[in-house]
Design a protein around this motif. Structure first.
Motif, PDB file in Angstrom:
ATOM      1  N   ARG A 279       0.802  -0.835   0.394  1.00 19.67           N
ATOM      2  CA  ARG A 279       0.204   0.437   0.192  1.00 19.67           C
ATOM      3  C   ARG A 279       0.789   1.812  -0.052  1.00 19.67           C
ATOM      4  O   ARG A 279       1.214   1.005   0.947  1.00 19.67           O
ATOM      5  CB  ARG A 279      -1.175  -0.046   0.909  1.00 19.67           C
ATOM      6  CG  ARG A 279      -1.935   1.276   1.385  1.00 19.67           C
ATOM      7  CD  ARG A 279      -2.761   1.040   2.421  1.00 19.67           C
ATOM      8  NE  ARG A 279      -3.504   0.184   2.234  1.00 19.67           N
ATOM      9  CZ  ARG A 279      -4.818  -0.226   3.621  1.00 19.67           C
ATOM     10  NH1 ARG A 279      -4.767   0.265   4.307  1.00 19.67           N
ATOM     11  NH2 ARG A 279      -5.109  -1.220   3.038  1.00 19.67           N
TER      12      ARG A 279
ATOM     13  N   GLY B 200       0.202   4.628  -0.756  1.00 16.97           N
ATOM     14  CA  GLY B 200      -0.930   5.913  -0.077  1.00 16.97           C
ATOM     15  C   GLY B 200      -2.266   5.948  -0.558  1.00 16.97           C
ATOM     16  O   GLY B 200      -2.731   5.091  -1.235  1.00 16.97           O
TER      17      GLY B 200
ATOM     18  N   HIS C 222      -0.905  10.819  -1.070  1.00 17.50           N
ATOM     19  CA  HIS C 222      -0.924  10.480   0.588  1.00 17.50           C
ATOM     20  C   HIS C 222      -0.444   9.491   1.014  1.00 17.50           C
ATOM     21  O   HIS C 222      -0.247   8.599   0.262  1.00 17.50           O
ATOM     22  CB  HIS C 222      -2.258  11.392   1.113  1.00 17.50           C
ATOM     23  CG  HIS C 222      -2.930  12.830   1.034  1.00 17.50           C
ATOM     24  ND1 HIS C 222      -2.501  13.814   1.585  1.00 17.50           N
ATOM     25  CD2 HIS C 222      -3.714  12.720  -0.275  1.00 17.50           C
ATOM     26  CE1 HIS C 222      -3.298  14.379   0.429  1.00 17.50           C
ATOM     27  NE2 HIS C 222      -3.890  13.870  -0.419  1.00 17.50           N
ATOM     28  N   ALA C 223       1.243   9.765   1.239  1.00 17.17           N
ATOM     29  CA  ALA C 223       1.544   7.771   1.262  1.00 17.17           C
ATOM     30  C   ALA C 223       1.393   7.626   2.215  1.00 17.17           C
ATOM     31  O   ALA C 223       1.693   8.802   3.555  1.00 17.17           O
ATOM     32  CB  ALA C 223       3.476   8.785   1.110  1.00 17.17           C
ATOM     33  N   SER C 224       1.609   6.351   2.677  1.00 15.82           N
ATOM     34  CA  SER C 224       0.866   6.279   4.029  1.00 15.82           C
ATOM     35  C   SER C 224       2.668   4.732   4.372  1.00 15.82           C
ATOM     36  O   SER C 224       2.179   3.832   5.010  1.00 15.82           O
ATOM     37  CB  SER C 224       0.223   5.212   3.607  1.00 15.82           C
ATOM     38  OG  SER C 224      -0.039   4.185   2.686  1.00 15.82           O
ATOM     39  N   ASN C 225       3.123   4.646   2.701  1.00 18.80           N
ATOM     40  CA  ASN C 225       4.440   3.691   3.541  1.00 18.80           C
ATOM     41  C   ASN C 225       4.914   4.360   2.990  1.00 18.80           C
ATOM     42  O   ASN C 225       5.987   5.897   2.212  1.00 18.80           O
ATOM     43  CB  ASN C 225       4.572   3.455   2.525  1.00 18.80           C
ATOM     44  CG  ASN C 225       5.102   2.016   2.377  1.00 18.80           C
ATOM     45  OD1 ASN C 225       6.275   2.410   2.235  1.00 18.80           O
ATOM     46  ND2 ASN C 225       5.225   0.939   2.200  1.00 18.80           N
TER      47      ASN C 225
ATOM     48  N   ASP D 116       7.314   8.517   0.529  1.00 15.51           N
ATOM     49  CA  ASP D 116       7.119   9.519   0.608  1.00 15.51           C
ATOM     50  C   ASP D 116       7.780  11.020   0.135  1.00 15.51           C
ATOM     51  O   ASP D 116       7.301  11.583   0.030  1.00 15.51           O
ATOM     52  CB  ASP D 116       9.008   9.583   2.504  1.00 15.51           C
ATOM     53  CG  ASP D 116       7.950   9.497   3.631  1.00 15.51           C
ATOM     54  OD1 ASP D 116       6.817   8.692   3.118  1.00 15.51           O
ATOM     55  OD2 ASP D 116       8.268   8.797   4.605  1.00 15.51           O
TER      56      ASP D 116
ATOM     57  N   ASP E  83       4.827  12.443  -1.675  1.00 13.69           N
ATOM     58  CA  ASP E  83       3.879  12.757  -0.935  1.00 13.69           C
ATOM     59  C   ASP E  83       3.815  14.404  -0.900  1.00 13.69           C
ATOM     60  O   ASP E  83       4.710  15.169  -1.039  1.00 13.69           O
ATOM     61  CB  ASP E  83       4.667  12.803   0.614  1.00 13.69           C
ATOM     62  CG  ASP E  83       3.299  13.336   1.437  1.00 13.69           C
ATOM     63  OD1 ASP E  83       1.848  12.390   1.561  1.00 13.69           O
ATOM     64  OD2 ASP E  83       3.207  13.360   2.235  1.00 13.69           O
TER      65      ASP E  83
END
Length: 85
Positions: free
Chosen positions: A18, A20, A32-35, A39, A42
């Protein structure tokens, strides 16, 4: 792979990770990065989700290449600046 939970946000998954979320803007999407591996992307805006996926695949490929080169150097695979006589 995209998993759209709503019409305004999509979950971006690349290589089983995953990466983002893609939030809908008036023209395009914001990532939007979620890992942490993603980044660098992001907050970036993209015209399409496909562009986000392509950028995420490129980011992941660059990380894999960097890791491969670093482990190769640590094992003595590459000798920069060294000349054998």
């Amino acid at each position: 792979m995209i998993e759209p939970p709503s019409s305004h946000i999509a979950i971006v998954v690349v290589a089983g990770r995953r990466a983002g979320l893609a939030s809908r803007l008036e023209s395009g999407f914001r990532f939007h990065a979620s890992n942490h591996q993603f980044d660098a992307m992001d907050g970036q805006d993209f015209a399409t989700i496909e562009q986000i996926q392509a950028a995420a695949r490129g980011t992941l490929a660059a990380l894999r290449l960097d890791f491969s080169l670093r482990t190769s150097c640590q094992r003595g695979g590459l000798h920069r600046g060294r000349q054998d006589s």
